[in-house]
Write a protein that holds these residues in place. Structure first.
Motif: not given
Length: 353
Positions: A137, A347-348, A106
């Motif tokens: 991502a 996002t992660f 990612p």
């Protein structure tokens, strides 16, 4: 105990490169405080930039060495660690090669310039950035021009302006000045061309009301003909104090696609130093300057001269101070650090759970 969140940073330059320093390295301590465990990598080292800024051009040998170093570092990076990338992993390499190294990793891409335009007319590379952006991502863009251009390719896009670091404490600069007002410009030997291209306008401004030009970049840069010019070397320790010694900052640009994609970082530096600005009415400049309150945007020489004549008046400049202080708060280091940490975390999220 809160679980550490691994994050691998991949920059274009070392600490000497402004984009890498300001959009990555300066935030590492704050990201670590927010719970990230960080390792960082740069493609070009500081020696490459020193040679470039000295007028020696781009080194193909340095590029090849950097490419092989990056291959080696990527091979040693755990595949599950999220990547935070400046522009791209492998400059001037086709997407299919980069895709190999990004497989199952990612990543977030971070942009502060219209670097995608460099590949626009190169058949093998013209689709690289659209593909990189579409498969990321998340995307961070420093200005509206980049945001609007990249948004069709990726819905998880976030605007984060480039901001100066917190100024060092107790740094003062004593630069003798006579009766002339001082106009400041800050940049690099590469962007100095924008200043030189506006020589005729600066000469007309000087004729309307004399001034001294302080160029904060490199002391051996050529003076602007017909203008009392003082060139000084840039350093992170002195830049804020040097700008505060000026009564005005300027940001001339040409009206090109690349310039329209530039961030108005100089204008933000001037705001943070408490001084008004005149800037070319191009791209993000028109969104950062609040007309007649923090400075002026100008499209013609006559508009530059008119703006300078207004700002040469001490009383008028003083009347702008409250608005400049208010606008500067929008570009605080602390605010950006917090927003960046939040965007990376969201996002992660699935990789950190």
């Amino acid at each position: 105990m809160k679980k550490s969140r691994p994050l691998s940073i991949w920059c274009r330059y070392g600490n000497l490169g402004a984009s890498s320093r300001l959009r990555f390295f300066q935030f590492i301590p704050e990201l670590e405080k927010a719970g990230f465990s960080i390792d960082s990598h740069h493609f070009f080292d500081d020696l490459y930039l020193k040679q470039l800024y000295s007028g020696n051009g781009k080194s193909k040998t340095a590029y090849i060495a950097a490419l092989f170093r990056r291959f080696k570092e990527l091979a040693a990076t755990a595949p599950a660690v999220p990547l935070f990338i400046e522009y791209e992993l492998l400059p001037f390499m086709p997407y299919l090669i980069e895709k190999h190294f990004l497989a199952k990793r990612p990543y977030i891409l971070n942009f502060d310039d219209a670097v995608d335009l460099r590949y626009a007319k190169l058949p093998v590379l013209c689709q690289k950035y659209p593909q990189l952006i579409a498969n990321a991502a998340g995307i961070i863009a420093a200005n509206d021009e980049l945001f609007n251009r990249f948004a069709p390719y990726n819905k998880n896009i976030f605007k984060l302006p480039t901001v100066p670091p917190l100024p060092p404490q107790d740094v003062s600069i004593d630069i003798p000045r006579g009766d002339l007002l001082r106009i400041g410009w800050i940049g690099t030997p590469v962007t100095h061309r924008f200043l030189r291209e506006h020589t005729a306008t600066l000469q007309k401004m000087y004729a309307a009301h004399p001034f001294e030009l302080l160029v904060i970049a490199k002391e051996d840069l050529p003076d602007i003909p017909g203008i009392p010019t003082r060139n000084v070397n840039w350093s992170g320790e002195t830049e804020h104090a040097l700008l505060k010694s000026c009564q005005l900052g300027i940001m001339p640009l040409d009206d090109s696609p690349f310039a329209r994609g530039k961030s108005a970082f100089k204008l933000i530096q001037y705001l943070r130093a408490g001084i008004p600005a005149i800037a070319s009415a191009v791209g993000e400049n028109t969104r950062v300057i609040v007309e007649n309150k923090t400075g002026f945007c100008a499209s013609t020489s006559d508009e530059w001269i008119t703006a300078w004549q207004k700002l040469a008046d001490t009383g008028f400049r003083a009347s702008l101070s409250p608005a400049i202080a208010d606008e500067a708060e929008k570009y605080s280091f602390e605010r950006n650090a917090k927003l960046l940490a939040e965007f990376i975390t969201s996002t992660f999220k699935e990789y950190y759970e």
